[in-house]
Motif scaffolding. Structure first.
Motif, PDB file in Angstrom:
ATOM      1  N   MET A  62       5.984   7.515 -76.035  1.00  6.29           N
ATOM      2  CA  MET A  62       5.684   8.937 -76.114  1.00  6.29           C
ATOM      3  C   MET A  62       6.963   9.753 -75.947  1.00  6.29           C
ATOM      4  N   LEU A  63       7.176  10.717 -76.857  1.00 10.08           N
ATOM      5  CA  LEU A  63       8.388  11.520 -76.811  1.00 10.08           C
ATOM      6  C   LEU A  63       8.269  12.621 -75.776  1.00 10.08           C
ATOM      7  N   CYS A  64       9.389  12.938 -75.181  1.00 10.81           N
ATOM      8  CA  CYS A  64       9.439  14.069 -74.269  1.00 10.81           C
ATOM      9  C   CYS A  64       9.147  15.352 -75.062  1.00 10.81           C
ATOM     10  N   PRO A  65       8.200  16.179 -74.600  1.00 16.45           N
ATOM     11  CA  PRO A  65       7.855  17.409 -75.344  1.00 16.45           C
ATOM     12  C   PRO A  65       8.956  18.457 -75.297  1.00 16.45           C
ATOM     13  N   VAL A  66       9.916  18.287 -74.414  1.00 15.23           N
ATOM     14  CA  VAL A  66      10.977  19.280 -74.274  1.00 15.23           C
ATOM     15  C   VAL A  66      12.218  18.883 -75.056  1.00 15.23           C
ATOM     16  N   CYS A  67      12.734  17.685 -74.798  1.00 19.65           N
ATOM     17  CA  CYS A  67      13.998  17.299 -75.428  1.00 19.65           C
ATOM     18  C   CYS A  67      13.824  16.217 -76.504  1.00 19.65           C
ATOM     19  N   GLY A  68      12.606  15.662 -76.631  1.00 22.57           N
ATOM     20  CA  GLY A  68      12.366  14.679 -77.680  1.00 22.57           C
ATOM     21  C   GLY A  68      12.864  13.289 -77.359  1.00 22.57           C
ATOM     22  N   ASN A  69      13.282  13.070 -76.134  1.00 22.62           N
ATOM     23  CA  ASN A  69      13.776  11.760 -75.726  1.00 22.62           C
ATOM     24  C   ASN A  69      12.644  10.726 -75.764  1.00 22.62           C
ATOM     25  N   GLU A  70      12.947   9.529 -76.227  1.00 27.69           N
ATOM     26  CA  GLU A  70      11.939   8.475 -76.297  1.00 27.69           C
ATOM     27  C   GLU A  70      11.708   7.798 -74.955  1.00 27.69           C
ATOM     28  N   LYS A  71      12.674   7.911 -74.073  1.00 26.65           N
ATOM     29  CA  LYS A  71      12.571   7.218 -72.788  1.00 26.65           C
ATOM     30  C   LYS A  71      11.808   8.074 -71.786  1.00 26.65           C
ATOM     31  N   THR A  72      10.530   7.744 -71.623  1.00 27.52           N
ATOM     32  CA  THR A  72       9.725   8.422 -70.612  1.00 27.52           C
ATOM     33  C   THR A  72       9.110   7.364 -69.718  1.00 27.52           C
ATOM     34  N   LYS A  73       8.797   7.764 -68.496  1.00 28.56           N
ATOM     35  CA  LYS A  73       8.207   6.800 -67.585  1.00 28.56           C
ATOM     36  C   LYS A  73       6.920   7.355 -66.979  1.00 28.56           C
ATOM     37  N   VAL A  74       6.040   6.435 -66.559  1.00 25.82           N
ATOM     38  CA  VAL A  74       4.782   6.834 -65.938  1.00 25.82           C
ATOM     39  C   VAL A  74       4.992   6.914 -64.429  1.00 25.82           C
ATOM     40  N   ASP A  75       4.779   8.115 -63.885  1.00 25.52           N
ATOM     41  CA  ASP A  75       4.950   8.304 -62.447  1.00 25.52           C
ATOM     42  C   ASP A  75       3.666   8.030 -61.684  1.00 25.52           C
ATOM     43  N   ASP A  76       2.530   8.339 -62.318  1.00 24.82           N
ATOM     44  CA  ASP A  76       1.263   8.232 -61.618  1.00 24.82           C
ATOM     45  C   ASP A  76       0.188   7.873 -62.630  1.00 24.82           C
ATOM     46  N   SER A  77      -0.786   7.081 -62.214  1.00 29.71           N
ATOM     47  CA  SER A  77      -1.855   6.655 -63.109  1.00 29.71           C
ATOM     48  C   SER A  77      -3.114   6.487 -62.286  1.00 29.71           C
ATOM     49  N   ARG A  78      -4.127   7.305 -62.600  1.00 34.80           N
ATOM     50  CA  ARG A  78      -5.362   7.191 -61.819  1.00 34.80           C
ATOM     51  C   ARG A  78      -6.549   7.629 -62.664  1.00 34.80           C
ATOM     52  N   PRO A  79      -7.736   7.157 -62.324  1.00 34.19           N
ATOM     53  CA  PRO A  79      -8.930   7.541 -63.090  1.00 34.19           C
ATOM     54  C   PRO A  79      -9.208   9.032 -62.958  1.00 34.19           C
ATOM     55  N   ASP A  80      -9.756   9.602 -64.025  1.00 31.19           N
ATOM     56  CA  ASP A  80     -10.153  10.998 -63.997  1.00 31.19           C
ATOM     57  C   ASP A  80     -11.236  11.201 -62.948  1.00 31.19           C
TER      58      ASP A  80
END
Ligand SMILES: [Zn+2]
Length: 67
Positions: free
Chosen positions: A1-19
């Motif tokens: 997933m691209l960064c919506p601001v700078c378009g960088n391809e390197k993004t990381k998941v900080d948090d993951s939880r059920p809705d």
């Protein structure tokens, strides 16, 4: 997933939880490793509908549930 601001391809998941309201969905928080901005994402299991159609033997299309 691209960064919506700078378009960088390197993004990381900080948090993951059920809705909180629908625990078939996953809320994630991603951040960009370059500019550092963070944003929430929502993950929905799309293929489950296709699998359900196969199991039921139905050919009708099920509408994807939109958040
Ligand atoms: Zn960025």
């Amino acid at each position: 997933m691209l960064c919506p601001v700078c378009g960088n391809e390197k993004t990381k998941v900080d948090d993951s939880r059920p809705d909180e309201k629908d625990n078939t969905r996953i809320n994630r928080r991603r951040s960009c490793v370059r500019c550092g901005i963070g944003w929430p994402t929502r993950e929905v299991p799309e293929n489950i509908y296709f699998e359900m159609m196969k199991i039921r033997g139905k050919t009708e299309k099920l509408n994807r549930i939109e958040g």
